[in-house]
Design a protein around this motif. Structure first.
Motif, PDB file in Angstrom:
ATOM      1  N   SER A 349     -61.915 -28.518  16.797  1.00 42.63           N
ATOM      2  CA  SER A 349     -62.119 -29.942  17.053  1.00 42.63           C
ATOM      3  C   SER A 349     -63.147 -30.495  16.077  1.00 42.63           C
ATOM      4  O   SER A 349     -63.886 -29.748  15.420  1.00 42.63           O
ATOM      5  CB  SER A 349     -62.576 -30.161  18.496  1.00 42.63           C
ATOM      6  N   SER A 354     -64.462 -26.928  20.275  1.00 43.93           N
ATOM      7  CA  SER A 354     -63.214 -26.474  20.886  1.00 43.93           C
ATOM      8  C   SER A 354     -62.360 -25.805  19.820  1.00 43.93           C
ATOM      9  O   SER A 354     -62.369 -26.194  18.648  1.00 43.93           O
ATOM     10  CB  SER A 354     -62.477 -27.675  21.498  1.00 43.93           C
ATOM     11  N   ARG A 356     -58.303 -23.878  19.317  1.00 38.11           N
ATOM     12  CA  ARG A 356     -56.992 -23.509  19.840  1.00 38.11           C
ATOM     13  C   ARG A 356     -56.174 -22.913  18.702  1.00 38.11           C
ATOM     14  O   ARG A 356     -56.497 -23.072  17.522  1.00 38.11           O
ATOM     15  CB  ARG A 356     -56.269 -24.722  20.435  1.00 38.11           C
ATOM     16  N   PRO A 502     -57.025 -25.020  24.699  1.00 35.94           N
ATOM     17  CA  PRO A 502     -58.143 -24.544  23.868  1.00 35.94           C
ATOM     18  C   PRO A 502     -59.234 -23.884  24.698  1.00 35.94           C
ATOM     19  O   PRO A 502     -59.309 -24.039  25.918  1.00 35.94           O
ATOM     20  CB  PRO A 502     -58.657 -25.835  23.231  1.00 35.94           C
ATOM     21  N   THR A 504     -63.188 -24.237  25.135  1.00 40.09           N
ATOM     22  CA  THR A 504     -64.127 -25.330  24.892  1.00 40.09           C
ATOM     23  C   THR A 504     -65.524 -24.896  25.295  1.00 40.09           C
ATOM     24  O   THR A 504     -65.733 -24.417  26.408  1.00 40.09           O
ATOM     25  CB  THR A 504     -63.727 -26.589  25.681  1.00 40.09           C
TER      26      THR A 504
END
Length: 518
Positions: A349, A354, A356, A502, A504
């Motif tokens: 992110s 975050s 993923r 994800p 986080t």
């Protein structure tokens, strides 16, 4: 009432529209309006090309002033009549002394005055401006002051907001500390219960061994007593024999009988002695007796040693290092992700909180810090010689791995999660939560964790994991650390979209009671 209106009408007719006083040398212009000659000359100036009537604003083509003698006579008549001065226009305050409208403002006295006051001796040398101009200047000052006050109010509101946020952060911090204290005390209570059970079991074994040995020694002592009683009877009988019979060929028998009697000073065979401990209480040493037959067995020595150890532990219980609850952290850290270490398939992110797993391999530099092919990423900050705590939102993911690793671990090729390889981690795979050691250890999960807390105590050599959802302890690695350690994250494979959510990193502190991470 009618006379007052009539007097006011007379005054209006003989008042100059410019100076608002009785006409002095009144003159008329082309539009028919009348003014004082001096007032009109001052209003028009000496060299202006165009002229307009100060009252109706009509353009005057020629600067021709006609004396109005009739109006001058009328002014003299009104002055002789001494009519009372008319009041200020209705709805407006007037001069209390001259009953005129307050159209001027004296800057020295900071008070509104009329045109008569301006000509008076009291204000003749003062700076006087039209009241509208003074009001405009006052309004500008008020607006400037209002602007400063609004800025000060906004600054105070900002400070109030900052203090609210800071107090909220401190309250969340105390909540983190409160939860860690609960975890520590719970682990310590568990350790004490287990220690009590172990010590009581050892003391029970010691009681059984002492009882068994007492029975054995009692049987042996019974046999010795019986043998001694037979010898005593035999010797008593010999003692009663006549001297000649006693001495004829029987002296050796008496000596042999006496040789079979045990030494009077010998200790009880096989029983451990009881000695006084430095504190005055009896204690049992590791073994006692005379000769080979009276030495305590190895089992007796081991149990008596345990008994002595148990007294030390009971007097000052100290859990061993591997059972100690972790100390509370001195720092709750704001962990962010390091993009230079992320596998090319991982998507971070913008705030680097975050991560993923994406569907495609991104075109990123193949630097030595980047994990490949393993889908891992490290925290941006490294830790050494400190205590720190952070939390990770795992949600409903079906697979993930979290923990810490040495900064020096290899980033290329296959990885095996063990402390020996520089990884202290737990994972969720195939529905099972396990600690990653040489043999995977299942974790005691009573409620599915949606958030996992990680506590690193570098100096104590501990990495602890907690289920933040139900505030329970999951697992603690113990050992000795060297070098820099960094947070470690693996979101796991997407598994057909079922594990695409994800991982986080939660804002810390973030726990129950209205916090972002319960």
């Amino acid at each position: 009432m009618a006379s007052g209106n009539l007097a006011r009408s007379f005054q209006d007719e003989v008042t100059c529209p410019i100076c608002l006083e009785y006409f002095t040398d009144p003159v008329s212009i082309e539009c028919g309006h009348n003014f004082c000659r001096a007032c009109l000359s001052q209003c028009w100036g000496e060299s202006e090309p165009n002229f307009s009537c100060p009252q109706c604003r009509e353009t005057i083509l020629q600067r021709h002033l006609r004396p109005n003698y009739q109006l001058g006579n009328l002014v003299e008549l009104v002055k002789r009549l001494r009519l009372p001065a008319g009041p200020a226009p209705e709805g407006q305050p007037g001069c209390e002394r001259h009953q005129k409208a307050l159209k001027l403002f004296c800057q020295e006295d900071q008070a509104p005055i009329c045109v008569v006051c301006d000509r008076s001796r009291a204000h003749r040398a003062h700076t006087v401006v039209p009241i509208e101009e003074a009001a405009q200047e006052c309004k500008e000052q008020i607006l400037s002051r209002l602007q400063r006050l609004r800025e000060e109010r906004d600054a105070l509101r900002g400070l109030e907001s900052d203090w609210d946020k800071e107090s909220e952060r401190l309250l969340r911090q105390t909540d983190v500390e409160r939860q860690l204290v609960g975890w520590e005390c719970k682990r310590l209570r568990q350790f004490l219960v287990e220690r009590e059970r172990l010590l009581l079991a050892r003391l029970g074994e010691l009681d059984e061994e002492i009882g068994r040995r007492r029975e054995e020694h009692a049987a042996r002592l019974g046999e010795d007593i019986s043998r001694l009683s037979a010898l005593i009877s035999e010797l008593e009988e010999k003692h009663r024999q006549p001297a000649l019979e006693l001495l004829q060929g029987r002296g050796g028998d008496v000596a042999a009988s006496c040789a079979q009697v045990p030494g009077a000073g010998a200790e009880n065979p096989g029983l451990p002695r009881r000695e006084q401990s430095p504190g005055g209480r009896d204690r049992i040493p590791g073994g006692a007796g005379c000769g080979e037959r009276t030495q305590a067995s190895p089992r007796i020595r081991r149990i008596t040693e345990l008994a002595g150890t148990s007294r030390v532990i009971e007097s000052s219980p100290r859990p061993s290092r591997q059972h100690q609850a972790p100390s509370r952290p001195s720092l709750t850290v704001d962990v962010t992700l390091d993009p230079d270490t992320a596998n090319p398939k991982l998507i971070l992110s913008e705030d680097r909180k975050s991560v993923r797993l994406g569907d495609m391999h991104q075109d990123l530099p193949d630097n030595s810090e980047r994990f490949d092919p393993c889908i891992f990423v490290l925290g941006a900050a490294g830790f050494i010689g400190t205590r720190c705590y952070w939390e990770v939102e795992v949600g409903d993911k079906t697979g993930w791995t979290l923990g810490v690793c040495r900064e020096s671990v290899s980033r290329k090729g296959k990885v095996i999660f063990t402390p020996g390889n520089g990884y202290w981690a737990v994972w969720l795979r195939d529905g099972g939560y396990k600690a990653c050691i040489s043999s995977l250890t299942p974790l005691p999960v009573s409620a599915r964790p949606s958030r996992v807390g990680v506590f690193l105590n570098y100096e104590a050599g501990e990495v602890s994991f907690y289920n933040v959802t139900d505030r329970s302890h999951l697992f603690t690695f113990t050992g000795t650390f060297s070098g820099t350690l960094r947070p470690f994250f693996c979101p796991g494979l997407n598994a057909g979209g079922t594990n695409a959510a994800p991982l986080t990193i939660c804002p810390v502190p973030a726990l129950a009671g209205g916090n972002p991470c319960p």
